[in-house]
Design an enzyme around this catalytic site. Structure first.
Site, PDB file in Angstrom:
ATOM      1  N   GLU C  47       0.786  -1.276  -0.139  1.00  0.00           N
ATOM      2  CA  GLU C  47       0.026  -0.153  -0.080  1.00  0.00           C
ATOM      3  C   GLU C  47       1.029   1.215  -0.078  1.00  0.00           C
ATOM      4  OE1 GLU C  47      -3.019  -0.362  -0.325  1.00  0.00           O
ATOM      5  OE2 GLU C  47      -3.510  -2.218  -0.142  1.00  0.00           O
ATOM      6  N   ASN C  51       1.249   3.912  -3.059  1.00  0.00           N
ATOM      7  CA  ASN C  51       0.671   5.166  -2.921  1.00  0.00           C
ATOM      8  C   ASN C  51       1.882   6.188  -3.712  1.00  0.00           C
ATOM      9  OD1 ASN C  51      -1.627   4.940  -1.843  1.00  0.00           O
ATOM     10  ND2 ASN C  51      -1.025   5.310   0.380  1.00  0.00           N
ATOM     11  N   ARG C 103     -10.236   4.332  -7.183  1.00  0.00           N
ATOM     12  CA  ARG C 103      -9.369   3.502  -5.886  1.00  0.00           C
ATOM     13  C   ARG C 103     -10.259   3.465  -4.798  1.00  0.00           C
ATOM     14  NH1 ARG C 103      -4.625   1.900  -6.575  1.00  0.00           N
ATOM     15  NH2 ARG C 103      -4.364   1.800  -4.550  1.00  0.00           N
TER      16      ARG C 103
HETATM   17  N1  LIG Z   1       2.422   9.129  -0.734  1.00  0.00           N
HETATM   18  C1  LIG Z   1       1.763   9.842  -1.228  1.00  0.00           C
HETATM   19  N2  LIG Z   1       1.630  11.137  -1.821  1.00  0.00           N
HETATM   20  C2  LIG Z   1       0.669  11.852  -1.983  1.00  0.00           C
HETATM   21  N3  LIG Z   1      -0.717  11.777  -1.727  1.00  0.00           N
HETATM   22  C3  LIG Z   1      -0.755  10.434  -1.039  1.00  0.00           C
HETATM   23  C4  LIG Z   1       0.240   9.596  -0.845  1.00  0.00           C
HETATM   24  N4  LIG Z   1      -0.488   8.649  -0.061  1.00  0.00           N
HETATM   25  C5  LIG Z   1      -1.859   8.811   0.150  1.00  0.00           C
HETATM   26  N5  LIG Z   1      -2.020  10.020  -0.663  1.00  0.00           N
HETATM   27  C6  LIG Z   1      -3.225  10.631  -0.662  1.00  0.00           C
HETATM   28  O1  LIG Z   1      -4.084   9.959   0.523  1.00  0.00           O
HETATM   29  C7  LIG Z   1      -5.708   9.445  -0.229  1.00  0.00           C
HETATM   30  C8  LIG Z   1      -5.659   8.149   0.496  1.00  0.00           C
HETATM   31  O2  LIG Z   1      -4.715   7.350   0.430  1.00  0.00           O
HETATM   32  P1  LIG Z   1      -5.146   5.579   0.423  1.00  0.00           P
HETATM   33  O3  LIG Z   1      -5.536   5.483   1.980  1.00  0.00           O
HETATM   34  O4  LIG Z   1      -3.938   4.568   0.325  1.00  0.00           O
HETATM   35  O5  LIG Z   1      -6.202   5.138  -0.684  1.00  0.00           O
HETATM   36  P2  LIG Z   1      -5.986   5.098  -2.133  1.00  0.00           P
HETATM   37  O6  LIG Z   1      -4.565   4.868  -2.586  1.00  0.00           O
HETATM   38  O7  LIG Z   1      -6.972   4.062  -2.430  1.00  0.00           O
HETATM   39  O8  LIG Z   1      -6.547   6.402  -2.695  1.00  0.00           O
HETATM   40  C9  LIG Z   1      -4.908   9.275  -1.582  1.00  0.00           C
HETATM   41  O9  LIG Z   1      -6.112   9.129  -2.514  1.00  0.00           O
HETATM   42  C10 LIG Z   1      -4.030  10.424  -1.894  1.00  0.00           C
HETATM   43  O10 LIG Z   1      -4.710  11.527  -2.368  1.00  0.00           O
END
Ligand SMILES: Nc1ncnc2c1ncn2[C@@H]1O[C@H](COP(=O)(O)OP(=O)(O)O)[C@@H](O)[C@H]1O
Ligand SMILES: Nc1ncnc2c1ncn2[C@@H]1O[C@H](COP(=O)(O)OP(=O)(O)O)[C@@H](O)[C@H]1O
Lengths: 112, 147, 147, 112
Positions: C47, C51, C103
């Site tokens: 995960e 990301n 997502r």
């Molecule tokens: N490393 C990252 N850099 C930028 N934005 C991130 C990062 N990790 C998470 N996000 C933001 O947080 C939101 C939620 O992340 P997550 O819970 O992993 O769900 P998903 O990947 O399904 O969108 C993402 O949609 C994104 O906008």
């Protein structure tokens, strides 16, 4: 790496499973060395490599080291169930000059 | 996938030799190597990293760097230490030559015979850098532009 | 073995997510984790690295850094990107919240529930750093000085 | 990841082997999506996860996406041979609200 030692008369059979490399060969040397020292009646050594997933030159050195003890007792070292990739390493290293590859454990056990 | 790389740094302890093998083999699996070729890569990696642990740093602990690269369907592995260095490279490459009586002197021999190419650069008290290159046999048959 | 570390840098391409899982799982296996715990670590890693690939760098390709550490029988995993950053961390952590309609918004939820501890630091247009910590249940029972 | 698609009447069975993550889910979406589009007679979808070694939220999203198509056809999505670690992910993700876990392929195929 895991070792299983079984003595049968003058023959010690060692089943080697897992990886025999720099980090595991000290244990290999010690375990088999201790057994050979404590039991002077052991004359022949059979390695069963059926479950051996990896050997490199550190492992080959550890095997060769055990040969030296056995040679002093006029014994034989043999290997059974050797996977193809190990056969090649054994050849390249010259280990086959002192260790025979036997077709089966039964065949190897005839040394006794 | 055409290009990729992986830079890794870890301390020179025996436990990390197996880890290095797993990493290199998983990375190499992105190319079309056979199981037998992957096995050769695992042995070569194991020898190079073991040498850093045993010879380069001896009793002390130092850092080992691995630089893995995939380019033109070819794998290159650089193993770098900041250890004692090798005074005579030709002698070191000789089969059965080892500065350690307990060892077989086969590490560099295996690295040379299992990889397409192996080169060493070393400076006394500065460190050693080994570069190993291998291309899958199956990719050598095909055109150079891949497919 | 008491302490160890592994620093890794690789480009943010989807193919490297699986590679990151393999590396973290092999490193983690130096501790006394159960297969189930290792599975949880694999999901959390997947995960965090996904990301970076999807959100941090989007269409462009950037670099991802993994910093793995074993200390006091505890595994810590730092995943660092130099991407777009997260504007509202609390919102991002909300289950089912995602800036991408395709997502599920479960990545951060999984990371929190599968690891003992998860903290994020992020700066807009600078990047994001996720720290995840986990200790084997079997080591928690025993004395803190290990055995 | 490898997919094996088998149609039987109005039921499409998909055997998923390997890892379903960010790098493989686009292929998963496309292959099953194409099949459902080309074959409007398919109403039910069964996923066989016996050989599935890994799924994360990217994979769960890809599974959920296929459900949307099936829901429009008033069909059902079910999963068989689900390994324990996947059951937990399915639960946590809420996927079990729209996908049933069936005890066996035979049971699942009764939807037809
Ligand atoms: N490393 C990252 N850099 C930028 N934005 C991130 C990062 N990790 C998470 N996000 C933001 O947080 C939101 C939620 O992340 P997550 O819970 O992993 O769900 P998903 O990947 O399904 O969108 C993402 O949609 C994104 O906008
Ligand atoms: N990274 C290194 N740093 C310092 N010396 C090295 C290094 N690699 C190899 N050597 C030297 O080269 C010799 C031969 O190496 P090798 O063929 O791998 O055999 P072995 O490890 O069995 O000694 C070693 O004994 C050592 O003296």
């Amino acid at each position: 790496m895991n070792l299983e030692l079984k003595q049968n008369g003058r023959v010690l059979t060692v089943v080697v499973s897992g990886e025999l490399d720099l980090s595991t060969s000290p244990d290999f040397r010690r375990r088999i060395g201790d057994e050979l020292e404590q039991n002077q009646g052991i004359q022949h050594l059979i390695f069963d490599f059926k479950e051996t997933s990896f050997v490199d030159s550190s492992g080959l050195g550890a095997i060769l080291g055990r040969y030296r003890t056995i040679a002093k007792r006029d014994g034989k070292v043999s290997a059974v169930n050797v996977p193809p990739h190990l056969v090649r390493l054994f050849e390249l290293s010259g280990l086959l000059k002192v260790m025979t590859i036997d077709p089966s454990l039964e065949e190897a056990e005839k040394y006794d | 996938m055409k290009e990729n790389y992986l830079l890794i740094t870890f301390p020179s302890i025996p436990e990390n030799v197996g880890l290095a093998r797993v990493i290199v083999a998983s990375f190499a699996a992105q190319l079309d190597f056979t199981l037998n070729e992957l096995e050769e890569i695992r042995v070569a990696t194991s020898e190079a990293v073991s040498n850093c642990v045993i010879h380069a740093y001896r009793e002390q602990s130092g850092e080992i760097q691995l630089e893995l690269k995939i380019q033109d369907e070819t794998l290159s592995i650089k193993v770098i230490d900041g250890g004692c260095g090798i005074s005579d490279l030709d002698l070191a490459k000789t089969a059965a030559y080892s500065t350690d009586p307990e060892r077989m002197g086969l590490g560099l021999v295996f690295m040379e015979s299992f990889m397409d190419q192996m080169t060493i650069e070393s400076q006394l008290n500065q460190g050693t850098q080994v570069l190993m290159v291998k291309k899958p046999e199956r990719s050598k048959d095909s055109n150079d532009d891949g497919q």
